[in-house]
Design an enzyme around this catalytic site. Structure first.
Site, PDB file in Angstrom:
ATOM      1  N   HIS A  87     -31.672 -35.135  12.329  1.00  0.00           N
ATOM      2  CA  HIS A  87     -31.333 -35.303  13.743  1.00  0.00           C
ATOM      3  C   HIS A  87     -30.591 -34.087  14.282  1.00  0.00           C
ATOM      4  O   HIS A  87     -30.589 -33.843  15.488  1.00  0.00           O
ATOM      5  CB  HIS A  87     -30.499 -36.568  13.946  1.00  0.00           C
ATOM      6  CG  HIS A  87     -29.081 -36.444  13.501  1.00  0.00           C
ATOM      7  ND1 HIS A  87     -28.671 -36.769  12.228  1.00  0.00           N
ATOM      8  CD2 HIS A  87     -27.977 -36.031  14.159  1.00  0.00           C
ATOM      9  CE1 HIS A  87     -27.360 -36.565  12.125  1.00  0.00           C
ATOM     10  NE2 HIS A  87     -26.919 -36.121  13.280  1.00  0.00           N
ATOM     11  N   ASP A 117     -33.427 -38.831   7.353  1.00  0.00           N
ATOM     12  CA  ASP A 117     -32.533 -37.980   8.137  1.00  0.00           C
ATOM     13  C   ASP A 117     -32.168 -36.705   7.378  1.00  0.00           C
ATOM     14  O   ASP A 117     -31.012 -36.302   7.310  1.00  0.00           O
ATOM     15  CB  ASP A 117     -31.255 -38.726   8.541  1.00  0.00           C
ATOM     16  CG  ASP A 117     -30.519 -38.007   9.669  1.00  0.00           C
ATOM     17  OD1 ASP A 117     -31.174 -37.250  10.413  1.00  0.00           O
ATOM     18  OD2 ASP A 117     -29.298 -38.199   9.795  1.00  0.00           O
ATOM     19  N   SER A 203     -22.133 -33.024  11.405  1.00  0.00           N
ATOM     20  CA  SER A 203     -23.282 -33.653  10.755  1.00  0.00           C
ATOM     21  C   SER A 203     -24.191 -32.609  10.121  1.00  0.00           C
ATOM     22  O   SER A 203     -24.410 -31.531  10.674  1.00  0.00           O
ATOM     23  CB  SER A 203     -24.082 -34.479  11.762  1.00  0.00           C
ATOM     24  OG  SER A 203     -23.498 -35.724  11.953  1.00  0.00           O
TER      25      SER A 203
END
Length: 274
Positions: A87, A117, A203
């Site tokens: 993402h 992911d 992230s």
């Protein structure tokens, strides 16, 4: 003669003790996590992580690579393979990567698995890069100390620490609650949960054990409106290994899976994260 028998018996006892110590040493050596000397803490792990962690940004963004920070990633192969959260990449075929020393490079997307992911990029470095090894996430236990590396707010080489809160965390299935902000909706499985702070732009960064091995990739947080606080979640390194192997097969020309096609043995990924 009696003295000789006593000496022989004593020698036998000593031999047995030595054998027991050798067996114990071999058993300890079977643990693939490097040992950390008392008092050393995370210093060595952070130093290694800083050299291998990068910031990802949109290639060609106005104002240079720092204009639109996207997230974090880390080098897993000295030849130029970089892992991040899928993402974070957002399907971009090319991104800028910024190293701890400010050096900027470009990386091309090799494989993005939305279900896991996890995305793998490839760059061509002028010299071998510092790479982080992937640990066996099946050996991770709650209570282990961990350090989370990343580039939150574009600050490369940032480290936060905590412990593994729990392993195999399931969200949104089997009656488990969904978080209010939707950060972990869907049939998510096998997350590593930690209290190490994960903030915007972090992230895709590596969650490492005290030995400097990657046990997971930061993917989402639940803070209930308190930035930097709350819980963080990471994709286990064994899932990352599977995606990385598929990416290497794509580069070798032995496989060409469609972008984002979820393999049957990987968990679904979060929909949102910092």
């Amino acid at each position: 003669m009696r003295t000789e028998r006593i000496l022989l018996a004593a020698a036998g006892v000593i031999g047995v003790l030595i054998l027991i110590l050798l067996i114990a040493a071999i058993a300890r050596g079977g643990d693939d996590a490097p040992r950390v000397r008392g008092g050393e803490g995370f210093v060595t792990a952070v130093e290694r992580g800083q050299q291998a962690t990068v910031m990802l940004s949109v290639a060609g963004a106005p104002g240079g690579p720092d204009a639109m920070p996207m997230g974090s990633g880390f080098v897993v192969d000295s030849g130029g393979l970089i892992v991040t959260a899928a993402h974070v990449a957002g399907g971009m075929p090319v991104v800028n990567i910024v190293y701890i020393d400010g050096t900027v490079g470009r990386a091309e997307l090799v494989l993005a698995d939305e279900a896991a992911d996890t995305a793998v990029f490839r760059t061509t470095p002028s010299k071998p890069l510092q790479a982080l090894p992937l640990a066996d996430s099946n050996r991770v236990k709650a209570g282990e100390p961990v350090v989370l590396m990343g580039a939150p707010f574009g600050l490369t080489g940032t480290a936060t620490s905590g412990i593994v809160s729990t392993v195999n965390r399931q969200i949104g299935i089997g009656g488990a609650p969904d978080f209010e902000d939707g950060a972990l909706r869907g049939p998510v499985q096998a997350f590593i949960q930690t209290d190490a702070a994960l903030t915007a732009g972090g992230s895709g960064g590596p969650l490492m054990n005290a030995g400097g091995q990657v046990i997971g990739v930061a993917t989402a947080r639940e803070s209930r409106g308190a930035p930097g606080a709350g819980l963080a979640f990471a994709i286990p390194s064994n899932v990352v290994k599977t995606v990385l192997d598929r990416a290497k097969a794509v580069m070798d020309g032995t496989a060409a899976p469609p972008m984002g096609a979820p393999p049957a043995d990987l968990p679904a990924a979060p929909n949102q994260s910092p």
